[in-house]
Motif scaffolding. Sequence first.
Motif, short mmCIF file in Angstrom:
data_model
loop_
_atom_site.label_atom_id
_atom_site.label_comp_id
_atom_site.label_asym_id
_atom_site.label_seq_id
_atom_site.Cartn_x
_atom_site.Cartn_y
_atom_site.Cartn_z
N ARG A 49 34.89 37.60 40.36
CA ARG A 49 34.06 37.72 39.18
C ARG A 49 34.25 39.13 38.62
O ARG A 49 33.78 40.11 39.21
CB ARG A 49 32.59 37.48 39.51
CG ARG A 49 31.68 37.49 38.28
CD ARG A 49 30.26 37.12 38.66
NE ARG A 49 29.40 37.07 37.50
CZ ARG A 49 28.11 36.76 37.51
NH1 ARG A 49 27.53 36.48 38.68
NH2 ARG A 49 27.40 36.74 36.40
N GLY A 50 34.96 39.22 37.51
CA GLY A 50 35.24 40.53 36.94
C GLY A 50 36.08 41.36 37.88
O GLY A 50 37.11 40.92 38.39
N TYR A 51 35.60 42.60 38.15
CA TYR A 51 36.30 43.50 39.05
C TYR A 51 35.73 43.44 40.46
O TYR A 51 35.78 44.42 41.20
CB TYR A 51 36.25 44.93 38.52
CG TYR A 51 37.19 45.17 37.37
CD1 TYR A 51 38.56 45.07 37.54
CD2 TYR A 51 36.70 45.50 36.11
CE1 TYR A 51 39.44 45.28 36.49
CE2 TYR A 51 37.56 45.72 35.05
CZ TYR A 51 38.93 45.61 35.24
OH TYR A 51 39.79 45.83 34.19
N LEU A 52 35.23 42.30 40.86
CA LEU A 52 34.73 42.11 42.22
C LEU A 52 35.26 40.81 42.77
O LEU A 52 35.17 39.76 42.12
CB LEU A 52 33.20 42.11 42.23
CG LEU A 52 32.54 41.88 43.60
CD1 LEU A 52 32.86 43.05 44.53
CD2 LEU A 52 31.04 41.70 43.47
N ALA A 89 37.62 43.42 53.07
CA ALA A 89 39.02 43.82 53.07
C ALA A 89 39.25 45.01 54.00
O ALA A 89 40.26 45.08 54.71
CB ALA A 89 39.46 44.17 51.64
N GLY A 90 38.31 45.95 54.00
CA GLY A 90 38.43 47.12 54.88
C GLY A 90 38.40 46.76 56.35
O GLY A 90 38.99 47.47 57.18
N GLN A 128 39.08 50.44 45.14
CA GLN A 128 37.85 49.69 44.94
C GLN A 128 36.79 50.56 44.25
O GLN A 128 35.96 50.05 43.52
CB GLN A 128 37.35 49.15 46.27
CG GLN A 128 38.18 47.98 46.78
CD GLN A 128 37.86 47.59 48.21
OE1 GLN A 128 38.56 47.97 49.13
NE2 GLN A 128 36.83 46.82 48.39
N ALA A 129 36.82 51.86 44.48
CA ALA A 129 35.88 52.75 43.83
C ALA A 129 36.23 52.95 42.36
O ALA A 129 35.35 52.90 41.48
CB ALA A 129 35.84 54.09 44.55
N SER A 130 37.50 53.16 42.05
CA SER A 130 37.88 53.47 40.67
C SER A 130 37.73 52.28 39.75
O SER A 130 37.45 52.44 38.55
CB SER A 130 39.32 53.99 40.62
OG SER A 130 40.26 52.97 40.91
N GLN A 184 47.57 45.23 41.37
CA GLN A 184 47.09 46.25 42.31
C GLN A 184 45.64 46.01 42.68
O GLN A 184 45.24 46.15 43.84
CB GLN A 184 47.25 47.63 41.68
CG GLN A 184 48.67 48.10 41.49
CD GLN A 184 49.34 48.47 42.80
OE1 GLN A 184 48.86 49.31 43.54
NE2 GLN A 184 50.45 47.81 43.09
N PHE A 185 44.82 45.65 41.70
CA PHE A 185 43.41 45.37 41.94
C PHE A 185 43.25 44.19 42.89
O PHE A 185 42.49 44.23 43.86
CB PHE A 185 42.70 45.12 40.61
CG PHE A 185 41.50 44.23 40.72
CD1 PHE A 185 40.34 44.67 41.36
CD2 PHE A 185 41.51 42.95 40.18
CE1 PHE A 185 39.23 43.84 41.48
CE2 PHE A 185 40.41 42.13 40.29
CZ PHE A 185 39.27 42.57 40.94
N ARG A 186 43.96 43.11 42.63
CA ARG A 186 43.85 41.92 43.49
C ARG A 186 44.33 42.22 44.91
O ARG A 186 43.76 41.73 45.89
CB ARG A 186 44.69 40.79 42.88
CG ARG A 186 44.22 40.34 41.51
CD ARG A 186 43.43 39.10 41.55
NE ARG A 186 44.20 37.96 41.98
CZ ARG A 186 43.73 36.72 42.07
NH1 ARG A 186 42.47 36.48 41.76
NH2 ARG A 186 44.49 35.72 42.49
N ALA A 187 45.36 43.07 45.02
CA ALA A 187 45.88 43.42 46.34
C ALA A 187 44.88 44.21 47.16
O ALA A 187 44.96 44.22 48.40
CB ALA A 187 47.18 44.20 46.19
#
Length: 400
Positions: A11-14, A88-89, A281-283, A372-375
């Motif tokens: 959902r969006g950037y999450l 993920a972490g 994940q922060a940026s 990159q975001f999805r990875a």
Amino acid sequence: MSLQQITPKQRGYLIANSHPDGCAEVVKRTWESIPPRTPEGRTPVVLLLGSSAGYGMSILLAGLRRHSIRGVGVAFEGAPSERRTGTAGWYRTAATAELAAGTDTDFVFVNADAFSSNAKEQALDLIAERFGPVDHLIYSLAAPRRTDPVTGEVHHSVIKPIGEPYEAASLVFPDGVATVGTVQLTPANEAEQRATMQVMGGADWQLWVEALAARGLLGDGFTTVALSYVGSDITAPVYRQGTIGAAKEHLEATARTLADGVLADGAGRAFTVVAGAAVTQASTAIPSIALYTSLLHNVLGGEGWHTTADQAIDLWSQLAGEKPLVLDRQGRIRLDGWELDEKVQEKVRKLWADPTAALADEPAGAEWFYNQFRALYGWDVPGVDYGADVETAVAWPDFE
């Protein structure tokens, strides 16, 4: 065993779930991108806070690969369960531990809230029993909230401008297709500014250094660094001139407080490290950063881009004394010269003036950013079979 086929819940950037094999492959690729070397002399003891993601993970991998560091990594990650995958972490830490086990070094991992007193006690007990005095404390934490260990008050960070409202272009991906939208933010009030400083500033960093000193665990030549960011004047209204930027200024002031206080008289050194742009994940939580980063990548291309691993190699070379510290007038270690080169920024500004046209002319930067975001969560990683069942019940690394 918990074998199952999983698909991303985005959902969006999450993304609410992560892929174990994808996360492991990301760690492996980062590891392989770092040229190995055999260090001479004593290997340093490192306490790395925020070891499971972003700059922190790359600094850990570069330290293991090139400097055979020993020590403890602290991260706060969610375990897999019957109903959901681990974070993920969690999976990245398991993969990192496997790589570390194949070296001659000794590095262990603690899953705990680094802001808490219990985490400090657990990590420092482990260091005292297993490693001895610490040579480097790396502080690379990014979190949405922090509980004050003394008062118990919970502080929540916000990403807002200070003084004036913020309106700018942003990058969104409805159905995975890059589109330029608009973000609007109201200014933060004083309470929100203070809370963000408590989460993202230097208060916790100072507590960690003071705890090491109180336990007699500062090694000879002790150095501590905390990760920061400055960025472009394009994003300054929402970042460096906003609540996060104010917190980073507090972080930088804390370096001076440490140098003049607990680390005075030769007890150690404290620096903030200004890193360059990255997809973390922060940026991705910061408005307009996705669009700016995509345009920056269009300007630089793959060869001109400095990955978090590239920057980590540079940082370790400076910390190990292999090359001089690159300091600015504020005494900050700079890793971002490639990003803030004026010729580069001038090209990005021209693209920013009409981002819709810029992305239509050259969509590669936005596509790269999305991948990159999805990875970050283990998705869309080349070489991973997402149609196969995968073991999600991966254990946190154990140590004797």
